[in-house]
Design an enzyme around this catalytic site. Sequence first.
Site, PDB file in Angstrom:
ATOM      1  N   LYS A 173       0.878  -1.382  -0.118  1.00  0.00           N
ATOM      2  CA  LYS A 173       0.183  -0.073   0.042  1.00  0.00           C
ATOM      3  C   LYS A 173       0.952   1.297  -0.015  1.00  0.00           C
ATOM      4  CE  LYS A 173      -1.758   2.966   2.708  1.00  0.00           C
ATOM      5  NZ  LYS A 173      -1.703   4.090   1.977  1.00  0.00           N
ATOM      6  N   GLY A 204      -5.038   3.320  -1.108  1.00  0.00           N
ATOM      7  CA  GLY A 204      -5.995   3.850   0.038  1.00  0.00           C
ATOM      8  C   GLY A 204      -5.601   4.787   0.956  1.00  0.00           C
ATOM      9  N   GLY A 206      -4.320   6.246   4.614  1.00  0.00           N
ATOM     10  CA  GLY A 206      -3.636   5.382   5.741  1.00  0.00           C
ATOM     11  C   GLY A 206      -4.796   4.877   7.021  1.00  0.00           C
ATOM     12  N   GLY A 210      -4.832   1.338   5.116  1.00  0.00           N
ATOM     13  CA  GLY A 210      -3.687   1.123   5.986  1.00  0.00           C
ATOM     14  C   GLY A 210      -3.884   0.266   7.137  1.00  0.00           C
ATOM     15  N   GLU A 248       9.813   2.086  10.060  1.00  0.00           N
ATOM     16  CA  GLU A 248      11.029   3.019   9.747  1.00  0.00           C
ATOM     17  C   GLU A 248      10.528   4.302   9.837  1.00  0.00           C
ATOM     18  OE1 GLU A 248      14.198   2.570   8.890  1.00  0.00           O
ATOM     19  OE2 GLU A 248      14.155   0.101   9.052  1.00  0.00           O
ATOM     20  N   CYS A 282      14.098  11.320   5.469  1.00  0.00           N
ATOM     21  CA  CYS A 282      14.034  10.635   6.865  1.00  0.00           C
ATOM     22  C   CYS A 282      15.600  10.973   7.646  1.00  0.00           C
ATOM     23  CB  CYS A 282      13.483   9.306   7.134  1.00  0.00           C
ATOM     24  SG  CYS A 282      14.233   8.320   5.890  1.00  0.00           S
ATOM     25  N   GLU A 382      10.823  17.121  13.704  1.00  0.00           N
ATOM     26  CA  GLU A 382      11.252  16.806  12.273  1.00  0.00           C
ATOM     27  C   GLU A 382      10.428  17.700  11.442  1.00  0.00           C
ATOM     28  OE1 GLU A 382       9.590  13.387  10.314  1.00  0.00           O
ATOM     29  OE2 GLU A 382      11.843  12.754   9.617  1.00  0.00           O
TER      30      GLU A 382
END
Length: 475
Positions: A173, A204, A206, A210, A248, A282, A382
């Site tokens: 996904k 789709g 999340g 998801g 991750e 990231c 972040e």
Amino acid sequence: MKGNMISWKDLYIGGQWVRASGAEIAVVNPATEEPAGVVVSSSAKDLDDAVAAARRAFDGWRTVPVERRLAHILAIAEGMRERQDELVRLIATEMGAPVRLGRGVHTGLPISVLESHRTIADSLRFSTEVGNSLVVREPRGVVAAITPWNFPLHQIIAKLAPALLAGCTVVLKPSLEAPLSTYALCQIIEQAGLPDGVVNLVIGRGAESGEALVRHPGVDMVSFTGSTDAGRRIGSLAADLVRPVTLELGGKSANVILEDADLPVAVKVGVANAFMNAGQTCSAWTRMLVPRSRLDVTRELIAKYAVANEPGDPMDPATRMGPVVSARQRESVLRYIDGAVSDGCELLIGGVDRPHGLDRGFYVRPTVFVDVPPDSRIAREEVFGPVLAVLGYETEEEALELANDSSYGLAGAVWAKDRERALDFAREMETGQVDVNGGRFNPLAPFGGYKRSGIGREFGTFGVEEYLQVKSIQL
Ligand code: NAD
């Protein structure tokens, strides 16, 4: 394809392209703010069908000899190479990465990651003897692979290749922000001749598709890359089911420049790293740690090197930095910049204004704050945009304290004249990866987070082992 619009309304399930039965969702080109394509999300039945297809395929795929599984992985690499220009353009269209970056990290890197499985296959041991026991490694089963938009194909291949080599089957996904290149990848997978149902594509949101996939009774393992918030939610759903999960997640990595380092080189590489992919990486080194006595020289060097990253049209081969992925992402990045200015942080370059000559598109000026207080939001959170925070330190002990003073621990860098000294420092950093004096990315080395940057590793044999479970047979 209809003109410049891509309209793929099918899902790839059980080796067939089948019409999706959920809602239509527009994909927006971040450089033009115009629609770039339409996709259709999966219904609950589509998800059931995809998981069922992966389940059916698993019994056969797990028994395919590893050399043949590897041959399929290499065929995907070959297919990507043949369609590389098209993939580069699709990625530029869906998430704004400049074509010059597209050939490298967005498509070249996943091709080399696929090819790295040749070496991994050589070193993997599916069976070892320990005393009177035979220890065998077996594939976990059906993997739900959920991926973000920032390096759409790289993130997918980082899961797909090891899962396939291990003998798992996959329901993929991708992110709704950047699904177009994934369709092309699934066409390549189809051409590569994998047995039906080994790889399946669903589409789709999340919170809907998801989560439904994470909870699906036919899924044996979840492999997720994305934000820490979504990772926390997925981790808790998986924990409830006692279902293996790899996460991750985000980062706020430190680029530590020690007193005797080659400052111009370290700053030049550091600036390029922070702004690569418009800062939507990231592992980006978003905190630069510099001896306080060298802050003035650093200011001059940053101003000199940042110029190369002026944003522009991703389709122009000269452009190094494109827009950020969406209007929402741009607003979020601008809020961070605005907040840092209000907090009194020293703005060296950039800011909230539009880049010169770009009156549409989700562009953000490359922005650098200097002498940032370690407790400010810009130094801790972040941002996921082209924003660099430079922090000063007095002693090496303080530099290490600052580097480790983060809830994240994904990547980082250290620079020193003496490699051994840098290596000693790297060993003390609480992070999953460190580059010493600009050490290059290695697709055979494990990648993954300490602390809230995640659980598990991708790449190399460590990456494949996540998709294997261990059985001891006593003889
Ligand atoms: P995101 O978490 O919003 O979405 C990632 C994927 O997860 C998408 O496919 C999304 O649809 C899905 N998703 C979201 N919520 C979900 C839920 N509750 N259940 C199941 N699936 C869900 O992240 P993003 O905005 O696409 O990507 C940016 C984030 O990803 C950043 O935080 C970045 O640091 C992180 N990231 C981490 C790595 C890494 O390797 N550590 C790599 C790239 C990006």
